[in-house]
Design a protein around this motif. Structure first.
Motif, PDB file in Angstrom:
ATOM      1  N   ASN A 176      11.087  -0.259  -1.457  1.00  0.00           N
ATOM      2  CA  ASN A 176      12.306  -1.037  -1.692  1.00  0.00           C
ATOM      3  C   ASN A 176      13.159  -1.141  -0.436  1.00  0.00           C
ATOM      4  O   ASN A 176      13.739  -2.192  -0.149  1.00  0.00           O
ATOM      5  CB  ASN A 176      13.123  -0.398  -2.820  1.00  0.00           C
ATOM      6  N   LYS A 177      13.245  -0.044   0.332  1.00  0.00           N
ATOM      7  CA  LYS A 177      14.035  -0.055   1.562  1.00  0.00           C
ATOM      8  C   LYS A 177      13.441  -1.020   2.581  1.00  0.00           C
ATOM      9  O   LYS A 177      14.162  -1.792   3.237  1.00  0.00           O
ATOM     10  CB  LYS A 177      14.110   1.353   2.159  1.00  0.00           C
ATOM     11  N   ALA A 178      12.116  -0.997   2.720  1.00  0.00           N
ATOM     12  CA  ALA A 178      11.446  -1.892   3.669  1.00  0.00           C
ATOM     13  C   ALA A 178      11.639  -3.352   3.276  1.00  0.00           C
ATOM     14  O   ALA A 178      11.943  -4.211   4.113  1.00  0.00           O
ATOM     15  CB  ALA A 178       9.958  -1.559   3.743  1.00  0.00           C
ATOM     16  N   LEU A 179      11.503  -3.636   1.983  1.00  0.00           N
ATOM     17  CA  LEU A 179      11.652  -5.008   1.508  1.00  0.00           C
ATOM     18  C   LEU A 179      13.087  -5.495   1.655  1.00  0.00           C
ATOM     19  O   LEU A 179      13.318  -6.657   2.008  1.00  0.00           O
ATOM     20  CB  LEU A 179      11.207  -5.115   0.042  1.00  0.00           C
ATOM     21  N   ALA A 180      14.070  -4.616   1.408  1.00  0.00           N
ATOM     22  CA  ALA A 180      15.477  -5.003   1.522  1.00  0.00           C
ATOM     23  C   ALA A 180      15.831  -5.359   2.962  1.00  0.00           C
ATOM     24  O   ALA A 180      16.488  -6.372   3.227  1.00  0.00           O
ATOM     25  CB  ALA A 180      16.373  -3.879   1.017  1.00  0.00           C
ATOM     26  N   ARG A 238       0.820  -1.225   0.000  1.00  0.00           N
ATOM     27  CA  ARG A 238       0.000   0.000   0.000  1.00  0.00           C
ATOM     28  C   ARG A 238       0.849   1.268   0.000  1.00  0.00           C
ATOM     29  O   ARG A 238       0.304   2.369  -0.030  1.00  0.00           O
ATOM     30  CB  ARG A 238      -0.916  -0.002   1.233  1.00  0.00           C
ATOM     31  N   MET A 239       2.190   1.121   0.060  1.00  0.00           N
ATOM     32  CA  MET A 239       3.053   2.302   0.057  1.00  0.00           C
ATOM     33  C   MET A 239       3.067   2.974  -1.309  1.00  0.00           C
ATOM     34  O   MET A 239       3.128   2.302  -2.348  1.00  0.00           O
ATOM     35  CB  MET A 239       4.489   1.911   0.444  1.00  0.00           C
ATOM     36  N   ASN A 240       3.032   4.304  -1.303  1.00  0.00           N
ATOM     37  CA  ASN A 240       3.067   5.062  -2.551  1.00  0.00           C
ATOM     38  C   ASN A 240       4.494   5.311  -3.029  1.00  0.00           C
ATOM     39  O   ASN A 240       4.735   5.495  -4.220  1.00  0.00           O
ATOM     40  CB  ASN A 240       2.354   6.411  -2.373  1.00  0.00           C
TER      41      ASN A 240
END
Length: 312
Positions: free
Chosen positions: A235-239, A227-229
């Protein structure tokens, strides 16, 4: 106490790493290399977290605890294994075996609990960033650091005492490179099936429940990320989260096989292979996973190296 060939009748004999394998020496030296890499990687990560002010955050504080656990964890068995192989001395006293088992179980349990708490930290950081500093305050961080060590030690003390009380009949040879609980239970001349069920139940608390909580945490994280715009924030959160998820999969996955499947279905070679994976390879890979996929850690490492080169 009666002695036979310099070995007490209460001593155990560690047969070592894959005793029937032709190139055991090569494996031992490869594990020694992995041990040195693990020591170096975790020590560097600990140093960076201590000296770099921008790494003084809850996430890196918990990561420093993981590195500390890994340093002790891999050191609880590998140096003794290498020494036994080089010296040809394979005996270990009853007390020494119990101490080694205690530290392996304590540190293994502590890592399971810490990985779970680290996933909670990521949930708060991604799903509730505005309240992150309030929720993850210093008191909470210290509690999250102390709880895994305490819980792991308490569980290990009980399991070690109970495991070591079983009488051993016949040869006291442990087909392993360290005193792992399942390997000790196989030597008992009593029926250990009831206790193995207790071990299974404890494994649910220390392995399966943490694994389930971590998976639930990441489902919530991924739903929030979708849900992030901001592509950069996504990408930072997923990394960051993918590094932790990789470590969890490597460590808890092997733990489930070792402690939550029937011991009768395990061959000594399988047990040893899995033990090498979670006691040696995981502590070696953890700092590499967290540093190579983390721009903040890599940036701090370049900064420290550049500063030292300039000073020289």
């Amino acid at each position: 106490m009666v002695k036979q060939n310099g070995t007490s009748t209460t001593d155990f004999i560690l047969l070592g790493l894959f005793p029937e394998f032709q190139y055991t020496s090569l494996l031992v030296y490869l594990i020694l290399l992995a041990y040195l890499v693990a020591l170096t990687g975790n020590a560097i990560l600990l140093l960076l977290i201590c000296v770099e002010a921008h790494l003084h955050t809850p996430m890196y504080f918990l990561l420093s605890q993981l590195s500390l656990i890994d340093l002790f964890y891999i050191s609880s068995s590998v140096p003794n294994m290498v020494f036994n192989h080089v010296s040809g001395k394979h005996s270990i006293s009853l007390i020494g075996c119990g101490v080694q088992m205690f530290f392996c179980l304590a540190l293994g349990g502590a890592e399971c609990l810490l990985l779970t708490l680290m996933s909670y930290d990521r949930v708060v950081a991604v799903c509730d960033p505005l309240r992150y500093t309030v929720i993850m305050n210093p008191k909470v961080c210290w509690l999250m650091a102390v709880a895994p060590w305490t819980g792991g030690a308490a569980n290990s003390l009980i399991q070690t005492i109970y495991t070591m009380h079983f009488p051993v009949c016949g040869l006291r040879e442990i087909n392993h490179f360290f005193c792992e609980m399942p390997a000790i239970l196989k030597l008992s001349c009593e029926d250990t099936s009831e206790y193995e069920m207790v071990v299974f139940m404890v494994s649910i608390i220390f392995i399966l429940i943490p694994f389930s909580l971590i998976m639930a945490s990441y489902i919530r994280i991924f739903l929030t990320v979708l849900r992030m715009n901001s592509p950069e924030g996504r990408n930072k959160a997923l990394a960051t989260c993918s590094s932790h998820l990789t470590v969890v999969s490597l460590y808890l996955g092997t733990g489930i096989v070792v402690y939550m499947t029937p011991g009768s279905s395990h061959t000594p070679a399988l047990d040893q292979g899995l033990s090498v994976f979670y006691i040696v390879l995981t502590p070696m890979l953890n700092p590499l996973i967290y540093s190579l996929r983390n721009k903040e850690v890599l940036g701090s490492l370049r900064k420290v190296l550049k500063k030292n080169l300039i000073l020289k």
